[in-house]
Design a protein around this motif. Structure first.
Motif, PDB file in Angstrom:
ATOM      1  N   ALA B 146      72.518  84.429  18.493  1.00 32.92           N
ATOM      2  CA  ALA B 146      71.528  84.616  17.421  1.00 32.92           C
ATOM      3  C   ALA B 146      71.994  85.563  16.324  1.00 32.92           C
ATOM      4  CB  ALA B 146      70.217  85.112  18.031  1.00 32.92           C
ATOM      5  N   SER B 147      73.092  86.279  16.545  1.00 37.00           N
ATOM      6  CA  SER B 147      73.669  87.058  15.445  1.00 37.00           C
ATOM      7  C   SER B 147      75.188  87.042  15.605  1.00 37.00           C
ATOM      8  CB  SER B 147      73.134  88.492  15.435  1.00 37.00           C
ATOM      9  OG  SER B 147      73.655  89.210  16.515  1.00 37.00           O
ATOM     10  N   ILE B 186      57.800  89.009  41.938  1.00 31.66           N
ATOM     11  CA  ILE B 186      59.126  89.548  41.581  1.00 31.66           C
ATOM     12  C   ILE B 186      59.959  88.450  40.899  1.00 31.66           C
ATOM     13  CG2 ILE B 186      61.312  90.432  42.548  1.00 31.66           C
ATOM     14  CD1 ILE B 186      59.539  91.744  44.771  1.00 31.66           C
ATOM     15  N   GLY B 187      59.909  87.255  41.484  1.00 29.16           N
ATOM     16  CA  GLY B 187      60.666  86.122  40.927  1.00 29.16           C
ATOM     17  C   GLY B 187      60.242  85.793  39.504  1.00 29.16           C
ATOM     18  N   LEU B 188      58.931  85.833  39.260  1.00 28.34           N
ATOM     19  CA  LEU B 188      58.440  85.496  37.915  1.00 28.34           C
ATOM     20  C   LEU B 188      58.764  86.606  36.911  1.00 28.34           C
ATOM     21  CD1 LEU B 188      55.055  83.673  38.595  1.00 28.34           C
ATOM     22  CD2 LEU B 188      57.278  82.704  38.056  1.00 28.34           C
ATOM     23  N   LEU B 189      58.775  87.856  37.390  1.00 27.77           N
ATOM     24  CA  LEU B 189      59.187  88.948  36.495  1.00 27.77           C
ATOM     25  C   LEU B 189      60.669  88.788  36.136  1.00 27.77           C
ATOM     26  CD1 LEU B 189      57.322  92.054  37.987  1.00 27.77           C
ATOM     27  CD2 LEU B 189      56.893  90.933  35.789  1.00 27.77           C
ATOM     28  N   ALA B 190      61.456  88.399  37.151  1.00 25.25           N
ATOM     29  CA  ALA B 190      62.889  88.153  36.889  1.00 25.25           C
ATOM     30  C   ALA B 190      63.036  86.981  35.917  1.00 25.25           C
ATOM     31  CB  ALA B 190      63.611  87.854  38.204  1.00 25.25           C
ATOM     32  N   ALA B 191      62.217  85.946  36.118  1.00 24.37           N
ATOM     33  CA  ALA B 191      62.289  84.761  35.239  1.00 24.37           C
ATOM     34  C   ALA B 191      61.913  85.143  33.810  1.00 24.37           C
ATOM     35  CB  ALA B 191      61.344  83.677  35.765  1.00 24.37           C
ATOM     36  N   LEU B 192      60.899  85.975  33.685  1.00 27.17           N
ATOM     37  CA  LEU B 192      60.481  86.415  32.347  1.00 27.17           C
ATOM     38  C   LEU B 192      61.606  87.203  31.671  1.00 27.17           C
ATOM     39  CD1 LEU B 192      58.097  86.410  30.373  1.00 27.17           C
ATOM     40  CD2 LEU B 192      57.315  88.527  31.415  1.00 27.17           C
ATOM     41  N   THR B 193      62.235  88.087  32.455  1.00 26.26           N
ATOM     42  CA  THR B 193      63.375  88.857  31.923  1.00 26.26           C
ATOM     43  C   THR B 193      64.489  87.915  31.482  1.00 26.26           C
ATOM     44  OG1 THR B 193      62.820  90.535  33.554  1.00 26.26           O
ATOM     45  CG2 THR B 193      64.943  90.785  32.450  1.00 26.26           C
ATOM     46  N   PHE B 194      64.730  86.885  32.299  1.00 25.27           N
ATOM     47  CA  PHE B 194      65.753  85.872  32.003  1.00 25.27           C
ATOM     48  C   PHE B 194      65.447  85.176  30.666  1.00 25.27           C
ATOM     49  CE2 PHE B 194      66.962  81.315  32.649  1.00 25.27           C
ATOM     50  CZ  PHE B 194      68.336  81.465  32.760  1.00 25.27           C
ATOM     51  N   HIS B 195      64.190  84.772  30.489  1.00 27.39           N
ATOM     52  CA  HIS B 195      63.825  84.069  29.245  1.00 27.39           C
ATOM     53  C   HIS B 195      63.858  85.010  28.031  1.00 27.39           C
ATOM     54  CE1 HIS B 195      62.946  80.282  31.081  1.00 27.39           C
ATOM     55  NE2 HIS B 195      62.101  80.826  31.932  1.00 27.39           N
ATOM     56  N   THR B 197      65.807  87.583  27.737  1.00 29.99           N
ATOM     57  CA  THR B 197      67.233  87.795  27.440  1.00 29.99           C
ATOM     58  C   THR B 197      67.773  86.619  26.631  1.00 29.99           C
ATOM     59  OG1 THR B 197      67.408  88.952  29.540  1.00 29.99           O
ATOM     60  CG2 THR B 197      69.481  88.332  28.493  1.00 29.99           C
ATOM     61  N   ASN B 198      67.391  85.399  27.031  1.00 32.61           N
ATOM     62  CA  ASN B 198      67.823  84.209  26.287  1.00 32.61           C
ATOM     63  C   ASN B 198      67.257  84.208  24.867  1.00 32.61           C
ATOM     64  OD1 ASN B 198      69.383  83.146  28.319  1.00 32.61           O
ATOM     65  ND2 ASN B 198      67.735  81.907  29.174  1.00 32.61           N
ATOM     66  N   LEU B 201      69.473  86.806  23.064  1.00 33.97           N
ATOM     67  CA  LEU B 201      70.867  86.401  22.842  1.00 33.97           C
ATOM     68  C   LEU B 201      70.983  85.116  22.027  1.00 33.97           C
ATOM     69  CD1 LEU B 201      72.334  87.055  26.413  1.00 33.97           C
ATOM     70  CD2 LEU B 201      72.709  88.445  24.369  1.00 33.97           C
ATOM     71  N   PHE B 202      70.127  84.143  22.337  1.00 34.79           N
ATOM     72  CA  PHE B 202      70.299  82.809  21.744  1.00 34.79           C
ATOM     73  C   PHE B 202      69.126  82.374  20.855  1.00 34.79           C
ATOM     74  CE2 PHE B 202      72.355  82.597  26.077  1.00 34.79           C
ATOM     75  CZ  PHE B 202      73.621  82.893  25.607  1.00 34.79           C
ATOM     76  N   GLY B 203      68.159  83.247  20.679  1.00 32.64           N
ATOM     77  CA  GLY B 203      67.017  82.924  19.808  1.00 32.64           C
ATOM     78  C   GLY B 203      66.087  81.877  20.404  1.00 32.64           C
ATOM     79  N   LEU B 204      66.124  81.727  21.734  1.00 37.02           N
ATOM     80  CA  LEU B 204      65.295  80.679  22.360  1.00 37.02           C
ATOM     81  C   LEU B 204      63.905  81.236  22.688  1.00 37.02           C
ATOM     82  CD1 LEU B 204      68.065  79.203  24.707  1.00 37.02           C
ATOM     83  CD2 LEU B 204      67.324  78.332  22.489  1.00 37.02           C
ATOM     84  N   ASN B 205      63.181  81.643  21.668  1.00 36.73           N
ATOM     85  CA  ASN B 205      61.881  82.299  21.890  1.00 36.73           C
ATOM     86  C   ASN B 205      60.816  81.344  22.416  1.00 36.73           C
ATOM     87  OD1 ASN B 205      61.864  81.018  19.322  1.00 36.73           O
ATOM     88  ND2 ASN B 205      60.077  82.206  18.715  1.00 36.73           N
ATOM     89  N   ARG B 206      60.911  80.065  22.019  1.00 35.58           N
ATOM     90  CA  ARG B 206      59.846  79.130  22.436  1.00 35.58           C
ATOM     91  C   ARG B 206      59.849  78.886  23.938  1.00 35.58           C
ATOM     92  NH1 ARG B 206      59.095  74.361  18.018  1.00 35.58           N
ATOM     93  NH2 ARG B 206      58.995  75.657  16.162  1.00 35.58           N
ATOM     94  N   PHE B 207      61.024  79.061  24.570  1.00 37.80           N
ATOM     95  CA  PHE B 207      61.102  78.873  26.016  1.00 37.80           C
ATOM     96  C   PHE B 207      60.233  79.897  26.746  1.00 37.80           C
ATOM     97  CE2 PHE B 207      64.649  75.871  27.011  1.00 37.80           C
ATOM     98  CZ  PHE B 207      64.959  75.521  25.707  1.00 37.80           C
ATOM     99  N   VAL B 208      60.190  81.113  26.218  1.00 36.74           N
ATOM    100  CA  VAL B 208      59.404  82.187  26.873  1.00 36.74           C
ATOM    101  C   VAL B 208      57.965  81.720  27.050  1.00 36.74           C
ATOM    102  CG1 VAL B 208      58.563  84.569  26.636  1.00 36.74           C
ATOM    103  CG2 VAL B 208      60.840  83.964  25.776  1.00 36.74           C
ATOM    104  N   TRP B 209      57.365  81.239  25.950  1.00 33.01           N
ATOM    105  CA  TRP B 209      55.939  80.882  25.963  1.00 33.01           C
ATOM    106  C   TRP B 209      55.678  79.595  26.735  1.00 33.01           C
ATOM    107  CZ3 TRP B 209      53.583  85.067  24.555  1.00 33.01           C
ATOM    108  CH2 TRP B 209      54.240  85.938  23.681  1.00 33.01           C
ATOM    109  N   ALA B 210      56.585  78.634  26.588  1.00 36.83           N
ATOM    110  CA  ALA B 210      56.390  77.350  27.295  1.00 36.83           C
ATOM    111  C   ALA B 210      56.457  77.544  28.809  1.00 36.83           C
ATOM    112  CB  ALA B 210      57.446  76.347  26.833  1.00 36.83           C
ATOM    113  N   TRP B 211      57.405  78.369  29.260  1.00 36.79           N
ATOM    114  CA  TRP B 211      57.533  78.535  30.718  1.00 36.79           C
ATOM    115  C   TRP B 211      56.394  79.379  31.291  1.00 36.79           C
ATOM    116  CZ3 TRP B 211      61.313  75.584  29.074  1.00 36.79           C
ATOM    117  CH2 TRP B 211      62.020  74.829  29.997  1.00 36.79           C
TER     118      TRP B 211
END
Lengths: 149, 226
Positions: B146-147, B186-195, B197-198, B201-211
């Protein structure tokens, strides 16, 4: 109807393969010229990638990131132009380059002809390789409805 | 979490995800704005819980029109996840019994699990992910960073090797979070952190809300299994 259904099938049975293979990546380059005849080699990359982003920009981008998502869509269109070329994919790219030029207040009346090409970057061994895989037709851009301020 | 609660929460989070996506289109061309303004209105009605079954149907019809307009998804995986959730909500609203509604919500939860597990499997069978090379390529020449500054991460192979294995292990082990509610949290908090981070790093903001919109289905399924 059939086309819409074909688009819908991956929705119900998604593949969920993200970044499994890092394929050649497209860059969109464009050039503007005064006439349809005169050829130019003045290609410039169409990129909205900033050099760096502030913390505030990063936080804001989680909620609202339209320009970047539009850039990703243009990348998708570029990939579609290679895998399954359609005029629509080409027009989506042209439409967005034109909008960006208008935003930058570029005077389109002097160089109304737009052309873009797709340069695919990939890794061969340890070196990066660039291949031009697509060059669009020249497109005469219409003037915007109003003069930019 | 009860079935009714899970369905309502899914509706609320999906409405937020659709609103977020639609608002981003308001700055684009006129023809796109015409597509997304009605979607904003419908999403608000979904958020408020008004005429939900018919609003879901209208949103689905509109999603198909948008899909056709862009000749496919506009934003890849996030569009697919949003549409999958919307389709499941449509089916749920017209199912004659709560048991059948549960099956559809269960299918959605299964797809969320698969979205992580299948992605992890694909990475696991690719040697370039084992060595961190795939992530290196992603930063070096893909269209995603993203940059410009983030491209320099390609010069840190050890960091990328670690990040590769963290991603692979997280995605492969995610289904195990269904074993226990605390594990799921714990898994969902990790998943949220994963999204997130994405998104950074990659500007994939829509994935956060969709998931996020699909997580209530997982909570419900976990409650049914154990």
């Amino acid at each position: 109807m059939l086309t819409t259904l074909k688009l819908l099938i991956p929705v119900f049975i998604p593949s969920w393969q993200f970044f499994n293979k890092i394929a050649a990546s497209p860059r969109i380059e464009f050039t503007m010229q005064a006439t349809a005849e005169k050829q130019t080699d003045n290609w410039q990359e169409f990129s909205r990638r900033p050099k760096q982003r502030s913390l505030l920009t990063i936080i804001k981008s989680i909620f609202y990131n339209p320009q970047w998502n539009e850039s990703l869509f243009m990348t998708t269109c570029a990939e579609r132009l290679i895998s399954n070329p359609t005029e629509q994919a080409s027009q989506e790219i042209i439409k967005r380059i034109k909008a960006e030029l208008e935003l930058r207040q570029v005077n389109l009346s002097r160089t109304p002809y737009l052309q873009f090409r797709l340069v695919f970057v990939s890794r061969e061994g340890n070196k990066l390789q660039e291949d031009i895989l697509f060059i669009s037709e020249l497109e005469k851009l219409e003037e915007p409805d109003h003069e930019p301020n | 979490m009860s079935l009714i609660e899970a369905i309502r929460l899914t509706e609320i989070f999906l409405a937020i995800a659709l609103l977020q996506q639609s608002l981003e289109h308001l700055r684009t061309a006129q023809d796109e704005r015409k597509l997304f303004i009605p979607r904003i209105i419908l999403s608000i009605l979904l958020l408020l819980g008004l005429w939900t079954p018919w609003i879901c149907v209208l949103l689905l019809i509109q999603a198909l029109i948008i899909l056709k307009h862009f000749d496919g998804p506009y934003n890849g995986g996030s569009d697919r996840m949003s549409l999958l959730i919307l389709s499941c909500l449509c089916l749920i609203n017209f199912m004659p019994s709560s048991q059948l509604q549960g099956y559809v919500l269960g299918y959605l939860a299964l797809q969320v699990l698969l979205s992580y597990f299948a992605a992890g499997c694909c990475k696991f069978i690719n040697r370039e992910w084992w060595s961190g090379r795939a992530l290196q390529d992603l930063f070096r020449f893909s269209a995603y960073p993203a940059s410009q500054d983030l491209r320099s991460l390609a010069d840190h192979p050890k960091v990328l090797l670690f990040a590769s294995w963290i991603s692979i292990l997280f995605e492969l082990l995610f289904p195990l979070t269904l074993l226990n509610q605390n594990l799921l949290i714990i898994g969902l908090l990790a998943a949220l952190t994963f999204h997130l981070t994405n998104a950074y790093l990659f500007g994939l903001n829509r994935f956060v809300w969709a998931w996020i919109a699909a997580y209530p289905a997982l909570f419900w399924l976990q409650g049914q299994l154990i």
